[in-house]
Each structure stands twice: as C-alpha cells, then as structure tokens.
Design a protein around this motif. Structure first.
Motif, PDB file in Angstrom:
ATOM      1  N   MET A 107       0.847  -1.197   0.000  1.00  0.00           N
ATOM      2  CA  MET A 107       0.000   0.000   0.000  1.00  0.00           C
ATOM      3  C   MET A 107       0.880   1.245   0.000  1.00  0.00           C
ATOM      4  O   MET A 107       1.798   1.366   0.819  1.00  0.00           O
ATOM      5  CB  MET A 107      -0.931   0.006   1.210  1.00  0.00           C
ATOM      6  CG  MET A 107      -1.884  -1.174   1.262  1.00  0.00           C
ATOM      7  SD  MET A 107      -3.002  -1.135   2.697  1.00  0.00           S
ATOM      8  CE  MET A 107      -4.506  -0.544   1.896  1.00  0.00           C
ATOM      9  N   PRO A 108       0.616   2.212  -0.895  1.00  0.00           N
ATOM     10  CA  PRO A 108       1.445   3.415  -0.996  1.00  0.00           C
ATOM     11  C   PRO A 108       1.039   4.523  -0.013  1.00  0.00           C
ATOM     12  O   PRO A 108       1.293   5.695  -0.261  1.00  0.00           O
ATOM     13  CB  PRO A 108       1.213   3.858  -2.435  1.00  0.00           C
ATOM     14  CG  PRO A 108      -0.185   3.432  -2.726  1.00  0.00           C
ATOM     15  CD  PRO A 108      -0.401   2.157  -1.963  1.00  0.00           C
ATOM     16  N   ASP A 109       0.403   4.153   1.073  1.00  0.00           N
ATOM     17  CA  ASP A 109      -0.053   5.108   2.092  1.00  0.00           C
ATOM     18  C   ASP A 109       0.228   4.487   3.457  1.00  0.00           C
ATOM     19  O   ASP A 109      -0.507   3.621   3.924  1.00  0.00           O
ATOM     20  CB  ASP A 109      -1.555   5.375   1.906  1.00  0.00           C
ATOM     21  CG  ASP A 109      -2.140   6.270   2.990  1.00  0.00           C
ATOM     22  OD1 ASP A 109      -1.366   6.797   3.827  1.00  0.00           O
ATOM     23  OD2 ASP A 109      -3.374   6.428   3.013  1.00  0.00           O
ATOM     24  N   SER A 110       1.309   4.913   4.100  1.00  0.00           N
ATOM     25  CA  SER A 110       1.741   4.300   5.361  1.00  0.00           C
ATOM     26  C   SER A 110       0.718   4.499   6.474  1.00  0.00           C
ATOM     27  O   SER A 110       0.676   3.717   7.426  1.00  0.00           O
ATOM     28  CB  SER A 110       3.090   4.880   5.794  1.00  0.00           C
ATOM     29  OG  SER A 110       3.004   6.287   5.984  1.00  0.00           O
ATOM     30  N   ARG A 111      -0.126   5.517   6.348  1.00  0.00           N
ATOM     31  CA  ARG A 111      -1.075   5.817   7.426  1.00  0.00           C
ATOM     32  C   ARG A 111      -2.189   4.768   7.536  1.00  0.00           C
ATOM     33  O   ARG A 111      -2.736   4.559   8.615  1.00  0.00           O
ATOM     34  CB  ARG A 111      -1.693   7.200   7.211  1.00  0.00           C
ATOM     35  CG  ARG A 111      -0.669   8.333   7.220  1.00  0.00           C
ATOM     36  CD  ARG A 111      -1.347   9.684   7.080  1.00  0.00           C
ATOM     37  NE  ARG A 111      -0.360  10.755   6.930  1.00  0.00           N
ATOM     38  CZ  ARG A 111      -0.664  12.037   6.840  1.00  0.00           C
ATOM     39  NH1 ARG A 111      -1.943  12.420   6.859  1.00  0.00           N
ATOM     40  NH2 ARG A 111       0.289  12.947   6.710  1.00  0.00           N
ATOM     41  N   VAL A 112      -2.540   4.147   6.430  1.00  0.00           N
ATOM     42  CA  VAL A 112      -3.644   3.184   6.446  1.00  0.00           C
ATOM     43  C   VAL A 112      -3.165   1.760   6.729  1.00  0.00           C
ATOM     44  O   VAL A 112      -3.967   0.878   7.020  1.00  0.00           O
ATOM     45  CB  VAL A 112      -4.424   3.241   5.108  1.00  0.00           C
ATOM     46  CG1 VAL A 112      -3.654   2.530   3.996  1.00  0.00           C
ATOM     47  CG2 VAL A 112      -5.817   2.650   5.256  1.00  0.00           C
ATOM     48  N   VAL A 113      -1.860   1.527   6.674  1.00  0.00           N
ATOM     49  CA  VAL A 113      -1.328   0.175   6.832  1.00  0.00           C
ATOM     50  C   VAL A 113      -1.619  -0.431   8.208  1.00  0.00           C
ATOM     51  O   VAL A 113      -2.079  -1.582   8.292  1.00  0.00           O
ATOM     52  CB  VAL A 113       0.183   0.141   6.520  1.00  0.00           C
ATOM     53  CG1 VAL A 113       0.798  -1.203   6.897  1.00  0.00           C
ATOM     54  CG2 VAL A 113       0.423   0.428   5.043  1.00  0.00           C
ATOM     55  N   PRO A 114      -1.369   0.268   9.325  1.00  0.00           N
ATOM     56  CA  PRO A 114      -1.602  -0.346  10.636  1.00  0.00           C
ATOM     57  C   PRO A 114      -3.035  -0.844  10.837  1.00  0.00           C
ATOM     58  O   PRO A 114      -3.250  -1.964  11.319  1.00  0.00           O
ATOM     59  CB  PRO A 114      -1.250   0.771  11.625  1.00  0.00           C
ATOM     60  CG  PRO A 114      -0.277   1.630  10.892  1.00  0.00           C
ATOM     61  CD  PRO A 114      -0.745   1.614   9.469  1.00  0.00           C
ATOM     62  N   ALA A 115      -4.023  -0.041  10.465  1.00  0.00           N
ATOM     63  CA  ALA A 115      -5.420  -0.446  10.639  1.00  0.00           C
ATOM     64  C   ALA A 115      -5.762  -1.631   9.725  1.00  0.00           C
ATOM     65  O   ALA A 115      -6.519  -2.527  10.119  1.00  0.00           O
ATOM     66  CB  ALA A 115      -6.351   0.722  10.346  1.00  0.00           C
ATOM     67  N   THR A 116      -5.190  -1.634   8.524  1.00  0.00           N
ATOM     68  CA  THR A 116      -5.439  -2.736   7.599  1.00  0.00           C
ATOM     69  C   THR A 116      -4.819  -4.026   8.118  1.00  0.00           C
ATOM     70  O   THR A 116      -5.425  -5.107   8.022  1.00  0.00           O
ATOM     71  CB  THR A 116      -4.881  -2.405   6.207  1.00  0.00           C
ATOM     72  OG1 THR A 116      -5.310  -1.100   5.806  1.00  0.00           O
ATOM     73  CG2 THR A 116      -5.348  -3.427   5.181  1.00  0.00           C
ATOM     74  N   GLU A 117      -3.615  -3.933   8.664  1.00  0.00           N
ATOM     75  CA  GLU A 117      -2.966  -5.114   9.232  1.00  0.00           C
ATOM     76  C   GLU A 117      -3.762  -5.663  10.418  1.00  0.00           C
ATOM     77  O   GLU A 117      -3.901  -6.883  10.568  1.00  0.00           O
ATOM     78  CB  GLU A 117      -1.544  -4.776   9.665  1.00  0.00           C
ATOM     79  CG  GLU A 117      -0.589  -4.586   8.507  1.00  0.00           C
ATOM     80  CD  GLU A 117       0.850  -4.466   8.952  1.00  0.00           C
ATOM     81  OE1 GLU A 117       1.660  -5.322   8.561  1.00  0.00           O
ATOM     82  OE2 GLU A 117       1.168  -3.533   9.711  1.00  0.00           O
ATOM     83  N   GLU A 118      -4.295  -4.783  11.228  1.00  0.00           N
ATOM     84  CA  GLU A 118      -5.111  -5.230  12.363  1.00  0.00           C
ATOM     85  C   GLU A 118      -6.364  -5.949  11.864  1.00  0.00           C
ATOM     86  O   GLU A 118      -6.775  -6.973  12.435  1.00  0.00           O
ATOM     87  CB  GLU A 118      -5.503  -4.029  13.231  1.00  0.00           C
ATOM     88  CG  GLU A 118      -6.279  -4.409  14.490  1.00  0.00           C
ATOM     89  CD  GLU A 118      -6.600  -3.211  15.369  1.00  0.00           C
ATOM     90  OE1 GLU A 118      -7.326  -3.400  16.361  1.00  0.00           O
ATOM     91  OE2 GLU A 118      -6.141  -2.096  15.058  1.00  0.00           O
TER      92      GLU A 118
END
Length: 370
Positions: A181-192
């Motif tokens: 994903m080219p947006d680091s801000r959305v990665v943590p919530a997506t991983e959760e």
C-alpha cells in the motif's frame, strides 16, 4: 489443454503445476540484443514469492529462476527464451483428502466437468503458482518498455473496507510494507483487520490499481484488439481477479455525458491536451498519450479455515474446513502479477503497431528504392 499462451508478437506460454517438479514459461518474440540476466527476472519474482509476511502463504519457496535458452553472453538471441523455477516445498499430502471433494470457490468441479480428471494437489494449473511464468515473462517485457520510457506503477488500492488516501500517496512506500500500500497511514489499521480475519480463519479481497506513465499514443487496435479490451482480457485471466475497470470504470455508469467526457485544449507547446482523464488513457481502443489507469478487483482467498458446505463425489454432501498453507489475502502478491500482465499487453501491442504506418516501416527498412 488449450489457452496457455498469451500475446501475438511478444508471446508467452506458461507451463507446470503447483505440486509438479517445476513451473515456468517460454517467451517468444523477444528482440535480439536485449541485455538480460537471471537476476533481472529474479527481482520481479521475489515480489510474488510466498513466505515473506504473515499475510501470505508460509510455503517456503525461493522461486529461483534459471534461463535455459534464448540468452547468450547476457544478451537475448532472438530465439525462444525458456525459464524454469523448480518447486521445492510441495506438501501434496495436505491435499490427499481432497481427491474427491469439490471445494467452494475453487476450480475443482469445473475441471472435472471439462476434462473428467483433475490434479487435486494445490489446484494444479489453476493454482496461483502458475503466475510465476507470467511474472518472469513480464520482467522481460518491463525491461524492454523501460528502455522506451514506459513506467508502470502498481499497488494495493484497498483491502476490505480500508482504502489508500491518494492524498498521502508515496510510491516509495509500496514495497516498504507487506501489503504493498502506498499510504503508510492506512497500513496499521489494515494489518489489524487482517490479523482479526486470520484469527477467525477467514480471508479478504481487495483492489489493485495500475498506472502507466510514458505511454506512447496510438497503441491498440480499434476493433477486437482494443488496448482496454486486451488489457481487460489479460488481467481477467489472473485466477483471483473478478473485475477490471479502466479510468472511471463503473463510476461512469453513474455520470452524465458532460460529467464524464474529457475536454480538449491546445497545450502550451502547440499539441492537444486533455483537461481530465476519465477515459483512463485510452479512447476508441487506442492510447491517447495520457497516463493509463487500470484497476482489478481481487476475490478473497477461497481456502479458509471455516466450515463450508461442499460435496464429496463419492459420499455426497459434507461440511468442509480446509487445512494446508494458504494466503489469507491474495492482493499483495498479485500486485506484481497485474503489473506483469499489463506490461506484456502493452509491449505486444507496441510491436503490432510497428506496421500501422508506412513511415514506421521506412525507419527500419529504409525509404523507397529505385
């Protein structure tokens, strides 16, 4: 089995099964003189290799490629290029109980209906490992396209309910996280979100977006070999892809003509430019010089550790919980597969386009002779 080849001038034929001895591709139509080494292809194959994160299959494969033919002293010879990847970590016993079972969301039943026989070990030809050949062939296509300034950028646009904010787009981030994903801000919530699905034995679908910059105008044929039509066929041929859209795609169905048309204006250099790009870089099946934009909808992994209704062709209705090693989400590893199919399509159509004007032929073979 028909239908294992793609392309007209630059043509690939993939071969092999998920649990067979090896898997690979034959690439025909590659021009002679291209500098090519195994590491050029390996870089691309590493992007789809399993076992690299908690969000993909733990199957331990190096996917090391070997060039068998078509390259001499690190240059292509113009003859067919044969590439092979040996399977090292098959666990066929994981599928021993699946020989007579039709799994939901898989090709088991369709294969039996067509051939009266199927390779039940990991899906055989319908396995995601077939895409190794596509990525290997695509690596060569991308190398040729790059020499002409054609740049392809592909990434995960959305996973489940979590989508990239294009205002935070960072190309360098794509391969800095396991979700592509080219947006680091959305990665943590997506991983959760994905960790919750894994704990529950479930899986997720998602959306892949591909953008092609430096696309030359005039690529694609106006009838059956349209650029967008050929791209759709290429990307839809990827097993997990269930939908493809170009430019505005399905959003165009909600718009009026005045909202969806791309207006023209004269550019500062005297050329004609589009004010918008709802068409996604192709009009009338032909590239118009604008960035090409494509999206692919990827279904959730059908192999899930939850009880599902299935059929055993010997005993009848059963309830099935699938074991083995599977990706809880296909999208991150499929990013490079989509990119490869786009590259293969564009290069093949570019080579076809060389005969569309006399002046193109004259550049290669010279002008009229007395």
């Amino acid at each position: 089995m028909a239908g294992s080849s793609f392309g007209n001038v630059f043509r690939i034929t993939t071969w092999g099964e998920s649990h067979g001895k090896a898997i690979g591709v034959v690439v025909d139509g590659c021009p002679a003189g291209l500098h090519l080494r195994e590491r050029d292809i390996q870089i691309e194959l590493n992007k789809r290799r399993p076992g690299q994160s908690p969000y993909c299959s733990p199957r331990d494969e190096s996917d090391k490629v070997e060039i068998l033919s078509g390259v001499f002293e690190d240059k292509t010879t113009g003859t067919p290029i044969s590439l092979i990847v040996y399977n090292k970590d098959q666990r066929s016993k994981d599928y021993s109980e699946m020989q007579n079972i039709y799994r939901p969301g898989h090709a088991d039943h369709a294969f039996d209906l067509k051939y009266g026989f199927r390779d039940h070990r990991g899906g055989g030809r319908s396995s995601g490992r077939e895409t190794i050949g596509r990525v290997a062939g695509g690596a060569i296509a991308k190398k040729i396209l790059a020499s002409f300034g054609v740049e392809i950028t592909t990434y995960t646009k959305a996973i489940g309910p979590f989508a990239v904010d294009m205002g935070n787009f960072d190309k360098e981030e794509i391969y800095n996280n396991p979700l592509r994903m080219p947006d680091s801000r959305v990665v943590p919530a997506t991983e959760e979100y994905l960790r919750g699905l894994i704990k529950d034995g479930n899986s997720s679908g998602g959306l892949i977006e591909c953008r092609v910059d430096g696309m030359p105008a005039g690529i694609g044929e106006p009838v059956f070999d349209k650029l967008d039509g050929t791209l759709a066929r290429a990307v839809m041929s990827i097993g997990a892809v269930k939908g493809v859209e170009i430019g505005s795609g399905f959003e165009a169905a909600k718009r009026t003509g005045i909202e969806n048309n791309d207006f023209y204006r004269m550019g500062t250099g005297g050329g004609i430019q589009k004010v918008s790009n709802h068409a996604g870089g192709t009009t009338g099946g032909i590239s118009d010089g604008s960035p090409l934009v494509l999206r692919a909808a990827v279904k959730p992994t059908p192999s899930i550790h939850k009880m599902q209704h299935a059929v055993d062709k010997e005993s009848g209705d059963i309830d099935l919980m699938i074991g083995g090693r599977h990706d809880p989400i296909i999208v991150p590893r499929a990013v490079i597969v989509v990119e490869s199919m786009v590259a293969l399509t564009i290069l093949d159509l570019m080579l076809l386009n060389m005969g569309s004007r006399m002046e193109y032929l004259e550049r290669v073979y010279g002008g009229p002779r007395a």
